[in-house]
Design an enzyme around this catalytic site. Structure first.
Site, PDB file in Angstrom:
ATOM      1  N   CYS A   1       0.824  -1.119   0.021  1.00 31.59           N
ATOM      2  CA  CYS A   1      -0.130  -0.207  -0.008  1.00 31.59           C
ATOM      3  C   CYS A   1       0.844   1.401  -0.039  1.00 31.59           C
ATOM      4  O   CYS A   1       1.825   1.306   0.686  1.00 31.59           O
ATOM      5  CB  CYS A   1      -0.868  -0.077   1.287  1.00 31.59           C
ATOM      6  SG  CYS A   1      -1.855  -1.665   1.388  1.00 31.59           S
TER       7      CYS A   1
ATOM      8  N   CYS B   1       1.504   2.878   3.362  1.00 31.13           N
ATOM      9  CA  CYS B   1       2.048   1.983   4.429  1.00 31.13           C
ATOM     10  C   CYS B   1       2.915   2.656   5.699  1.00 31.13           C
ATOM     11  O   CYS B   1       3.683   3.209   5.594  1.00 31.13           O
ATOM     12  CB  CYS B   1       2.632   0.655   3.997  1.00 31.13           C
ATOM     13  SG  CYS B   1       3.094  -0.337   5.481  1.00 31.13           S
TER      14      CYS B   1
ATOM     15  N   ASP C   1      -1.003   7.524   9.356  1.00 33.24           N
ATOM     16  CA  ASP C   1       0.361   8.080  10.080  1.00 33.24           C
ATOM     17  C   ASP C   1       1.329   8.857   9.359  1.00 33.24           C
ATOM     18  O   ASP C   1       1.187   8.988   8.061  1.00 33.24           O
ATOM     19  CB  ASP C   1       0.994   6.799  10.359  1.00 33.24           C
ATOM     20  CG  ASP C   1       0.165   5.908  11.259  1.00 33.24           C
ATOM     21  OD1 ASP C   1      -0.158   6.393  12.402  1.00 33.24           O
ATOM     22  OD2 ASP C   1      -0.278   4.531  11.219  1.00 33.24           O
TER      23      ASP C   1
HETATM   24  S1  SF4 Z   1       1.797  -4.039   6.274  1.00 37.04           S
HETATM   25 FE1  SF4 Z   1       1.632  -2.100   4.941  1.00 37.04          FE
HETATM   26  S2  SF4 Z   1       1.976  -2.842   2.723  1.00 37.04           S
HETATM   27 FE2  SF4 Z   1       1.377  -4.343   3.673  1.00 37.04          FE
HETATM   28  S3  SF4 Z   1      -0.614  -4.759   3.745  1.00 37.04           S
HETATM   29 FE3  SF4 Z   1      -0.293  -3.483   5.695  1.00 37.04          FE
HETATM   30  S4  SF4 Z   1      -0.653  -1.478   5.102  1.00 37.04           S
HETATM   31 FE4  SF4 Z   1      -0.409  -2.643   3.333  1.00 37.04          FE
END
Ligand code: SF4
Length: 359
Positions: A110, A113, A274
């Site tokens: 994402c 993230c 965040d």
């Molecule tokens: S840890 Fe980060 S990249 Fe992985 S699914 Fe969760 S939000 Fe998405």
């Protein structure tokens, strides 16, 4: 919609070949991909509308040049995991629960993230010796009532590995609750097999918390994957991240929350985004988030209401960030239409009211 993707898109060329973005963006995508992990599963690629420059799915998963700009206040560890990690893989921030980070990989990466500096392909997971040390830590701390499996995404592991982990956790007498945080049912619903659901069941209360941010994520396949877990006896909750241009309007957020409840999934947290590096274009203000919560209050069932929370930078934990409907002195309460009502807040006033009504 995109040309149907058959495999997970892991490089800028993959994303361009799948016709999700034009070839003119190759250089930018390569710069972002050199900095942060990229993966878009077939299930999510199929949800991206490349003809829409503001597509909420693309905003979540397609790399963006703005990720290369770090704003003041952004941090590589925005919620302070490192400050509370007594042994590798464990984050012990609150007295009665720990995070157990099994793996640093995810099915999809994402763009917002909060652990974007820690997750990615090839980053591995806990080696057997480190996992033993993490279990020893949990076993040695009888105050740990709940263990939260997170990462990365623990559901990228095989059903066999997950079974081993939850069985070991369930064998620790003082661990009463196991919680699994995952985006896999949305990103790769085919991974949520009956065998996986069976593997997660233990003698202890086990919850799966789904990360979903937009109603379009809840496709028929995703709903069926969640139903497999719930029908296997695993209650589900959901957490969502408030994201500009994705779910920062009441109609979209309300539709997401209703769709989750219709799937028997209780919305749990709405996270204020965040201060992860390169994510300012996806963050709202807290005032905007509070206005959204007000718009949902009373107009959507209580089942649909998550708690709006902020993870305090530095590792100080989550706090609910309103809005608050009660005045500071407790004497005035606001209803969902914004009308204010006097409230006899004190015990003595309540007694007085009782006395009046009895006379
Ligand atoms: S840890 Fe980060 S990249 Fe992985 S699914 Fe969760 S939000 Fe998405």
């Amino acid at each position: 919609m995109s040309a149907t993707a058959r495999k997970t898109l892991r490089t800028p060329t993959d994303i361009i070949d799948a016709q999700l973005v034009g070839r003119d963006r190759l250089t930018t995508l390569e710069q972002v991909a050199a900095r942060y992990a990229v993966a878009i599963t077939p299930a999510l690629a199929d949800l991206i509308d490349p003809s829409d420059p503001h597509d909420p799915m693309a905003r979540q998963f397609v790399p963006d040049a703005r990720e290369l700009h770090m704003e003041p206040g952004e941090s590589h560890d925005p919620i302070g995991d490192e400050a509370h990690s007594p042994v590798e893989g464990i984050v012990h921030r609150y007295p009665d629960r720990v995070l157990l980070k099994l793996v640093n990989a995810c099915a999809v990466y994402c763009r917002f993230c909060f652990r974007r500096e820690m997750v990615g392909p090839g980053r591995g997971g806990l080696a057997p010796a480190a996992l033993d040390q993490a279990f020893a830590y949990i076993a040695g701390h009888p105050e740990i009532w709940e263990v939260i499996l997170t990462g990365g995404d623990p559901l990228v592991l095989s059903a066999r590995r997950l079974k081993e982990v939850v069985t070991r956790l369930a064998a620790i007498a003082h661990v009463k609750v196991i919680r699994v945080h995952t985006r896999v049912p949305v990103a790769a619903p085919e991974r949520v097999t009956a065998a996986l659901a069976r593997a997660l069941r233990t003698s202890k209360a086990t919850f799966v918390v789904l990360h979903a941010n937009h109603p379009r994520e809840l496709t028929a396949k995703v709903r069926a994957a969640c139903a497999r877990l719930i029908d296997a006896g695993i209650p589900m909750l959901a957490q969502s991240v408030l994201l500009r241009g994705v779910n920062d309007d009441a109609a979209t957020l309300g539709a997401l929350l209703r769709a989750l409840v219709e799937c028997r999934i209780k919305p749990y947290y709405l996270h204020h985004a965040d201060l992860a590096p390169g994510t300012a274009h996806l963050r709202t203000t807290i005032a905007e988030g509070q206005a959204l919560m007000r718009a949902l209050h009373g107009r959507y069932s209580g089942l649909c209401q998550p708690t709006y929370v902020l993870d305090i930078p530095g590792g100080h934990g989550k706090s609910a960030i309103g809005p608050n409907y009660l005045s500071a002195d407790g004497a005035v309460i606001e209803d969902y239409r914004g009308r204010r009502h006097a409230y006899a807040a004190t015990a003595s006033a309540a007694e007085k009211n009782t006395a009046v009504s009895n006379s």
